[in-house]
Design a protein around this motif. Structure first.
Motif, PDB file in Angstrom:
ATOM      1  N   THR A   1      -2.210   4.206  16.238  1.00  0.00           N
ATOM      2  CA  THR A   1      -1.800   3.452  17.330  1.00  0.00           C
ATOM      3  C   THR A   1      -1.159   2.077  16.733  1.00  0.00           C
ATOM      4  O   THR A   1      -0.854   1.126  17.646  1.00  0.00           O
ATOM      5  CB  THR A   1      -2.978   3.038  18.505  1.00  0.00           C
ATOM      6  OG1 THR A   1      -4.007   2.476  17.502  1.00  0.00           O
ATOM      7  CG2 THR A   1      -3.631   4.443  18.952  1.00  0.00           C
ATOM      8  N   ARG A   2      -1.260   1.713  15.547  1.00  0.00           N
ATOM      9  CA  ARG A   2      -0.711   0.635  14.792  1.00  0.00           C
ATOM     10  C   ARG A   2       0.807   0.580  15.184  1.00  0.00           C
ATOM     11  O   ARG A   2       1.440   1.678  14.971  1.00  0.00           O
ATOM     12  CB  ARG A   2      -1.019   0.535  13.691  1.00  0.00           C
ATOM     13  CG  ARG A   2      -0.093  -0.488  12.902  1.00  0.00           C
ATOM     14  CD  ARG A   2      -0.622  -0.919  11.136  1.00  0.00           C
ATOM     15  NE  ARG A   2      -0.187   0.008  10.027  1.00  0.00           N
ATOM     16  CZ  ARG A   2       0.930   0.278   9.775  1.00  0.00           C
ATOM     17  NH1 ARG A   2       2.091  -0.097  10.466  1.00  0.00           N
ATOM     18  NH2 ARG A   2       1.028   1.138   8.632  1.00  0.00           N
ATOM     19  N   LYS A   3       1.358  -0.570  15.364  1.00  0.00           N
ATOM     20  CA  LYS A   3       2.937  -0.519  15.529  1.00  0.00           C
ATOM     21  C   LYS A   3       3.577  -0.255  14.175  1.00  0.00           C
ATOM     22  O   LYS A   3       2.941  -0.724  13.203  1.00  0.00           O
ATOM     23  CB  LYS A   3       3.431  -1.792  16.221  1.00  0.00           C
ATOM     24  CG  LYS A   3       2.811  -2.268  17.536  1.00  0.00           C
ATOM     25  CD  LYS A   3       3.362  -1.412  18.517  1.00  0.00           C
ATOM     26  CE  LYS A   3       2.892  -1.307  19.961  1.00  0.00           C
ATOM     27  NZ  LYS A   3       2.245  -0.094  20.262  1.00  0.00           N
TER      28      LYS A   3
ATOM     29  N   GLY B   1      -2.342  -1.019  -3.780  1.00  0.00           N
ATOM     30  CA  GLY B   1      -1.370  -0.341  -4.178  1.00  0.00           C
ATOM     31  C   GLY B   1      -1.502   1.098  -4.194  1.00  0.00           C
ATOM     32  O   GLY B   1      -0.847   2.181  -4.843  1.00  0.00           O
ATOM     33  N   LYS B   2      -2.335   1.652  -3.116  1.00  0.00           N
ATOM     34  CA  LYS B   2      -2.804   2.856  -2.968  1.00  0.00           C
ATOM     35  C   LYS B   2      -1.393   3.862  -2.535  1.00  0.00           C
ATOM     36  O   LYS B   2      -1.205   4.937  -2.829  1.00  0.00           O
ATOM     37  CB  LYS B   2      -3.952   2.972  -1.904  1.00  0.00           C
ATOM     38  CG  LYS B   2      -3.972   4.471  -1.357  1.00  0.00           C
ATOM     39  CD  LYS B   2      -5.101   4.188  -0.223  1.00  0.00           C
ATOM     40  CE  LYS B   2      -4.995   3.041   0.670  1.00  0.00           C
ATOM     41  NZ  LYS B   2      -5.353   3.175   1.963  1.00  0.00           N
ATOM     42  N   THR B   3      -0.863   3.180  -1.289  1.00  0.00           N
ATOM     43  CA  THR B   3       0.481   3.964  -0.807  1.00  0.00           C
ATOM     44  C   THR B   3       1.395   4.282  -1.913  1.00  0.00           C
ATOM     45  O   THR B   3       2.017   5.333  -1.979  1.00  0.00           O
ATOM     46  CB  THR B   3       0.912   3.121   0.393  1.00  0.00           C
ATOM     47  OG1 THR B   3       0.171   3.043   1.117  1.00  0.00           O
ATOM     48  CG2 THR B   3       2.132   3.670   0.983  1.00  0.00           C
TER      49      THR B   3
ATOM     50  N   GLU C   1       6.157   8.104   7.667  1.00  0.00           N
ATOM     51  CA  GLU C   1       4.860   7.223   7.094  1.00  0.00           C
ATOM     52  C   GLU C   1       3.773   7.525   8.101  1.00  0.00           C
ATOM     53  O   GLU C   1       2.484   7.741   7.723  1.00  0.00           O
ATOM     54  CB  GLU C   1       5.147   5.518   7.353  1.00  0.00           C
ATOM     55  CG  GLU C   1       6.026   5.150   6.020  1.00  0.00           C
ATOM     56  CD  GLU C   1       7.347   5.312   6.210  1.00  0.00           C
ATOM     57  OE1 GLU C   1       7.689   5.521   7.410  1.00  0.00           O
ATOM     58  OE2 GLU C   1       8.012   5.239   5.457  1.00  0.00           O
ATOM     59  N   TYR C   2       4.003   7.474   9.399  1.00  0.00           N
ATOM     60  CA  TYR C   2       3.199   8.113  10.451  1.00  0.00           C
ATOM     61  C   TYR C   2       3.715   8.542  11.660  1.00  0.00           C
ATOM     62  O   TYR C   2       4.745   8.304  11.893  1.00  0.00           O
ATOM     63  CB  TYR C   2       2.306   6.664  10.706  1.00  0.00           C
ATOM     64  CG  TYR C   2       1.289   5.974   9.693  1.00  0.00           C
ATOM     65  CD1 TYR C   2       0.012   6.486   9.872  1.00  0.00           C
ATOM     66  CD2 TYR C   2       1.525   4.846   9.381  1.00  0.00           C
ATOM     67  CE1 TYR C   2      -1.104   5.984   9.043  1.00  0.00           C
ATOM     68  CE2 TYR C   2       0.542   4.125   8.560  1.00  0.00           C
ATOM     69  CZ  TYR C   2      -0.776   4.790   8.305  1.00  0.00           C
ATOM     70  OH  TYR C   2      -1.482   4.085   7.552  1.00  0.00           O
ATOM     71  N   TYR C   3       2.798   8.911  12.563  1.00  0.00           N
ATOM     72  CA  TYR C   3       3.133   9.499  13.950  1.00  0.00           C
ATOM     73  C   TYR C   3       2.641   8.167  14.626  1.00  0.00           C
ATOM     74  O   TYR C   3       1.694   8.039  14.890  1.00  0.00           O
ATOM     75  CB  TYR C   3       2.672  10.681  14.273  1.00  0.00           C
ATOM     76  CG  TYR C   3       3.007  11.996  13.660  1.00  0.00           C
ATOM     77  CD1 TYR C   3       4.302  12.234  13.750  1.00  0.00           C
ATOM     78  CD2 TYR C   3       2.219  12.555  12.727  1.00  0.00           C
ATOM     79  CE1 TYR C   3       4.964  13.437  13.202  1.00  0.00           C
ATOM     80  CE2 TYR C   3       2.710  13.564  12.134  1.00  0.00           C
ATOM     81  CZ  TYR C   3       3.950  14.294  12.209  1.00  0.00           C
ATOM     82  OH  TYR C   3       4.671  15.030  11.568  1.00  0.00           O
TER      83      TYR C   3
ATOM     84  N   LEU D   1      -6.362   2.380  15.829  1.00  0.00           N
ATOM     85  CA  LEU D   1      -6.782   3.881  15.731  1.00  0.00           C
ATOM     86  C   LEU D   1      -5.834   4.602  14.678  1.00  0.00           C
ATOM     87  O   LEU D   1      -4.663   4.490  14.769  1.00  0.00           O
ATOM     88  CB  LEU D   1      -6.976   4.412  17.011  1.00  0.00           C
ATOM     89  CG  LEU D   1      -7.831   3.905  17.871  1.00  0.00           C
ATOM     90  CD1 LEU D   1      -7.601   4.792  19.354  1.00  0.00           C
ATOM     91  CD2 LEU D   1      -9.300   3.796  17.545  1.00  0.00           C
ATOM     92  N   TYR D   2      -6.686   5.315  13.805  1.00  0.00           N
ATOM     93  CA  TYR D   2      -5.978   6.322  12.911  1.00  0.00           C
ATOM     94  C   TYR D   2      -6.732   7.625  12.796  1.00  0.00           C
ATOM     95  O   TYR D   2      -7.911   7.725  12.776  1.00  0.00           O
ATOM     96  CB  TYR D   2      -6.058   5.597  11.351  1.00  0.00           C
ATOM     97  CG  TYR D   2      -5.277   4.430  11.208  1.00  0.00           C
ATOM     98  CD1 TYR D   2      -6.083   3.007  11.488  1.00  0.00           C
ATOM     99  CD2 TYR D   2      -4.183   4.582  10.479  1.00  0.00           C
ATOM    100  CE1 TYR D   2      -5.482   2.014  11.313  1.00  0.00           C
ATOM    101  CE2 TYR D   2      -3.588   3.160  10.535  1.00  0.00           C
ATOM    102  CZ  TYR D   2      -4.106   1.720  10.589  1.00  0.00           C
ATOM    103  OH  TYR D   2      -3.457   0.540  10.596  1.00  0.00           O
ATOM    104  N   GLY D   3      -5.876   8.632  12.697  1.00  0.00           N
ATOM    105  CA  GLY D   3      -6.343   9.971  12.862  1.00  0.00           C
ATOM    106  C   GLY D   3      -5.836  10.961  11.956  1.00  0.00           C
ATOM    107  O   GLY D   3      -4.452  10.966  11.710  1.00  0.00           O
TER     108      GLY D   3
END
Ligand code: 5GP
Length: 239
Positions: free
Chosen positions: A55-57, A32-34, A67-69, A95-97
């Protein structure tokens, strides 16, 4: 990761003109962090929720830049080569950064930054930013976590199994965090998180000394450095 990304100009500077604080939140997937981070950034002024690269879809409903790039692995690795990440990690096969530039800009502007990252990333950030504040969110129980992950329609069975497999290892990292929040009730957890953020902002060590001197120590006739009239601690010679 979520989308509270109000521009810097929308945030008031801190009344004490301090540098921004770096808050790190980690939790096993499905805790439930998000939801909590999104709400926290909406409730607290002067808090900016960093957006990571991955790099996740995208899941249904997720948007590039919100949410992300979302990038291809080649582009991600080029960014690693250019040292554009504060930290990066492989999490659940992707991959996440965390981008460095926006983070340091916000901190320099006195805006607090919220990083929602995994335990490997948290370790790297804590080494680099020793003043950062780390918080670990625990799920109510393994049973609840399992059922939450399994009912999240957006993930494949393979993805769910990968995430469940990692939970025990992740939970074990709780000792490396400064605070623990048990997310049994979202309202209560939010209250606890807000208390942590507010208390950290009040810590003596974060106070900007110039601000203190200008407002309380030197009156209009006195200039910084002209402090011979102030009571001095015994045994300390005046400069
Ligand atoms: P999800 O794919 O569910 O959005 O995120 C998977 C995991 O990656 C979560 O634990 C999330 O906190 C973590 N994560 C998201 N962004 C970053 C990041 O920039 N760096 C690291 N190390 N982990 C991240």
């Amino acid at each position: 990761m979520t989308s509270s990304t109000a521009p810097a100009a929308a945030h008031p500077r801190s009344s004490t003109d301090r540098r921004g604080i770096l808050f790190i939140i980690s939790a096993p997937s499905g805790t439930g962090k998000t939801t909590l981070c999104k709400q926290l950034a909406a409730n607290l002024d002067g808090l900016w929720h960093s957006i990571s690269y991955t790099t996740r879809k995208p899941r249904p409903g997720e948007r590039h830049g919100r949410e992300y790039y979302f990038v291809e692995e080649g582009a991600f690795r080029d960014m690693i080569g250019r040292n554009e990440f504060v930290e990066w990690a492989e999490v659940y096969g992707h991959l996440y950064g965390t981008p460095l530039k926006s983070l340091t800009e916000k901190i320099d502007q006195g805006i607090d930054v919220l990083l929602e990252i995994d335990v490997q990333g948290a370790k790297q950030v804590k080494k680099r930013f020793e003043d950062s504040v780390s918080i670990f969110i625990l799920p109510p129980s393994m049973t609840v976590l399992r059922s939450r992950l399994q009912t999240r329609a957006s993930d494949s069975q393979e993805e769910i199994q990968r995430r469940l497999h990692k939970v025990k290892e992740e939970v074990w990292s709780y000792r490396e965090y400064a605070y623990i929040v048990l997310n049994q009730d979202i309202g209560q957890s939010l209250g606890e998180l807000e208390s942590i953020f507010r208390s950290e902002r009040l810590k003596t060590k974060r106070l900007n000394m110039t601000w203190l001197e200008n407002n309380f120590i030197f009156d209009e006739e006195q200039k910084p450095g002209d402090h011979k009239d102030l009571p001095q601690p015994k045994g300390v010679p005046l400069p």
